[in-house]
Write an enzyme that holds these catalytic residues in place. Structure first.
Site, PDB file in Angstrom:
ATOM      1  N   ASP A  56      49.602  54.728  43.265  1.00  0.00           N
ATOM      2  CA  ASP A  56      49.560  54.333  41.853  1.00  0.00           C
ATOM      3  C   ASP A  56      50.903  53.709  41.488  1.00  0.00           C
ATOM      4  O   ASP A  56      51.903  54.415  41.308  1.00  0.00           O
ATOM      5  CB  ASP A  56      49.286  55.570  40.995  1.00  0.00           C
ATOM      6  CG  ASP A  56      49.134  55.230  39.516  1.00  0.00           C
ATOM      7  OD1 ASP A  56      49.412  54.070  39.137  1.00  0.00           O
ATOM      8  OD2 ASP A  56      48.747  56.128  38.743  1.00  0.00           O
ATOM      9  N   GLY A  81      39.858  43.165  34.013  1.00  0.00           N
ATOM     10  CA  GLY A  81      38.515  42.680  34.325  1.00  0.00           C
ATOM     11  C   GLY A  81      38.223  41.473  33.460  1.00  0.00           C
ATOM     12  O   GLY A  81      39.141  40.843  32.930  1.00  0.00           O
ATOM     13  N   ALA A 121      46.609  33.211  31.566  1.00  0.00           N
ATOM     14  CA  ALA A 121      46.429  32.311  30.423  1.00  0.00           C
ATOM     15  C   ALA A 121      46.161  33.089  29.140  1.00  0.00           C
ATOM     16  O   ALA A 121      46.204  32.505  28.051  1.00  0.00           O
ATOM     17  CB  ALA A 121      45.284  31.346  30.699  1.00  0.00           C
ATOM     18  N   TYR A 151      45.823  43.021  26.786  1.00  0.00           N
ATOM     19  CA  TYR A 151      46.077  42.397  28.086  1.00  0.00           C
ATOM     20  C   TYR A 151      47.095  41.249  27.994  1.00  0.00           C
ATOM     21  O   TYR A 151      48.031  41.166  28.796  1.00  0.00           O
ATOM     22  CB  TYR A 151      44.747  41.881  28.651  1.00  0.00           C
ATOM     23  CG  TYR A 151      44.839  41.235  30.007  1.00  0.00           C
ATOM     24  CD1 TYR A 151      45.083  42.001  31.142  1.00  0.00           C
ATOM     25  CD2 TYR A 151      44.656  39.860  30.158  1.00  0.00           C
ATOM     26  CE1 TYR A 151      45.152  41.412  32.403  1.00  0.00           C
ATOM     27  CE2 TYR A 151      44.716  39.267  31.406  1.00  0.00           C
ATOM     28  CZ  TYR A 151      44.965  40.046  32.524  1.00  0.00           C
ATOM     29  OH  TYR A 151      45.036  39.461  33.764  1.00  0.00           O
ATOM     30  N   ARG A 224      35.951  26.762  29.225  1.00  0.00           N
ATOM     31  CA  ARG A 224      36.999  27.310  30.086  1.00  0.00           C
ATOM     32  C   ARG A 224      37.195  26.344  31.263  1.00  0.00           C
ATOM     33  O   ARG A 224      36.367  25.467  31.530  1.00  0.00           O
ATOM     34  CB  ARG A 224      36.578  28.669  30.682  1.00  0.00           C
ATOM     35  CG  ARG A 224      36.399  29.807  29.718  1.00  0.00           C
ATOM     36  CD  ARG A 224      37.709  30.279  29.126  1.00  0.00           C
ATOM     37  NE  ARG A 224      37.529  31.482  28.312  1.00  0.00           N
ATOM     38  CZ  ARG A 224      37.149  31.479  27.049  1.00  0.00           C
ATOM     39  NH1 ARG A 224      36.897  30.331  26.435  1.00  0.00           N
ATOM     40  NH2 ARG A 224      37.034  32.607  26.375  1.00  0.00           N
TER      41      ARG A 224
END
Length: 329
Positions: A56, A81, A121, A151, A224
């Site tokens: 970890d 994710g 991005a 994130y 995208r």
């Protein structure tokens, strides 16, 4: 990079980390240490030539253990994710700042020569991404800062930390802002998958079941760009060896809507599907594309593998995985 130097790959059990390990082995690097929080049995790719650790990296002592004697450190490790995961796990995403913090500290402590951070991005300000017909994002557009919540903030904070470790401690740091990487040996189900793999899976399920319909998140007009994994690995290594301190966009500039992506995969699959649009699904920004002016200027290169070429390989791999499961199940 010296082929005799020890390379540490954080996140080696993940999608991009596995491909990076494969590329380095192919290029003749002899000393590679791979680290991931997942048990080795769950790594996407596992190589006997690599010294593999389950650890970890949010913990400082784990980073000290794996960074000892390292000359080059690649930080690709993050709890992340696709949009469904990112929008519903903001605190979890932000805890990845511990990985970068402790890997930087250990790299400095053991006098690593170079350190690579995989940014995203998602650092770009949302107000610059409100239209599907967007202007491609330049590196400077990250400031004034208002990134993807959770994130994106973690990635932007970690970029700043890399920069300051370079300025204050002399650790050579390099950063790439990845734009939607896809390809074989990646997640395609379970909730963390991204759009290309998710749509490949849905269309394969439709094909195998005979029920030719799929659900699409949003109205399908969100845009995208998607970068094939081989371009990502080439760019990552080129940026690591470059003299560029500031983060560089690493992404395709081939902009597509999700509906266009579906059409491409339909063509590859040889079927047409009925589309149901789930308008309340997690979507992220309305439009995002990579401006590759700076990477062309710095590296005389940019990602160039077409979406169709990459999707054909990705679809073929996911199809093989799913039909094997059907046969083995």
């Amino acid at each position: 990079m010296d082929k005799k130097g020890l390379i540490v790959i954080g996140g080696a059990g993940g999608f991009i980390g596995g491909h990076l390990a494969a590329a380095l082995i192919k290029q003749g690097f002899k000393h590679i240490r791979g680290v991931d929080i997942k048990p080795l049995s769950e790594w996407y790719q596992l190589f006997p030539e690599v010294e593999n650790f389950q650890a970890d990296l949010r913990k400082a002592d784990a980073c000290d253990t794996v960074c000892r004697d390292a000359r080059y450190v690649f930080n690709l490790a993050a709890d992340m994710g696709g949009m469904g995961f990112i929008e519903n796990n903001k605190a979890t995403c932000m805890l990845s700042s511990l990985i970068n913090t402790h890997l930087l500290m250990s790299s400095q402590k053991f006098e690593a020569e170079r350190y690579f951070f995989a940014s995203s991005a998602c650092v770009y300000a949302a107000h610059k991404q409100t239209s599907a017909q967007i202007t491609a994002l330049k590196e400077e557009d990250a400031y004034p800062a208002m990134p993807e919540d959770g994130y994106g903030w973690e990635k932007l904070f970690s970029e700043r930390m890399c920069r300051h470790f370079n300025e204050d401690f002399g650790l050579v740091t390099r950063m790439a802002r990845y734009h939607n990487v896809y390809g074989p040996h990646g997640t395609y189900d379970g909730g963390r998958e991204k759009a290309p793999a998710a749509i490949c899976r849905k269309i394969i399920e439709a094909k195998l079941s005979g029920r030719h319909e799929i659900e699409i998140w949003g109205d399908g007009e969100q845009t995208r760009s998607f970068m094939y994994i081989d371009d990502c690995i080439y760019g990552t290594l080129a940026i690591m060896e470059s003299s560029t301190l500031e983060p560089l966009n690493l992404g395709s500039s081939e902009l597509v809507s999700i509906n266009q992506l579906v059409r491409l995969i339909e063509e590859i699959a040889g079927i047409k599907v009925k589309r149901t649009y789930r308008l309340n699904a997690p979507l992220g920004v309305r439009g995002r594309n990579s401006d590759n002016t700076l990477i062309r200027q710095k590296l005389n290169w940019e990602p160039s593998i077409t979406l169709r070429a990459g999707l054909e390989k990705t679809y073929g791999w996911i199809y093989d995985q799913m039909t094997q499961l059907v046969h083995n199940g």
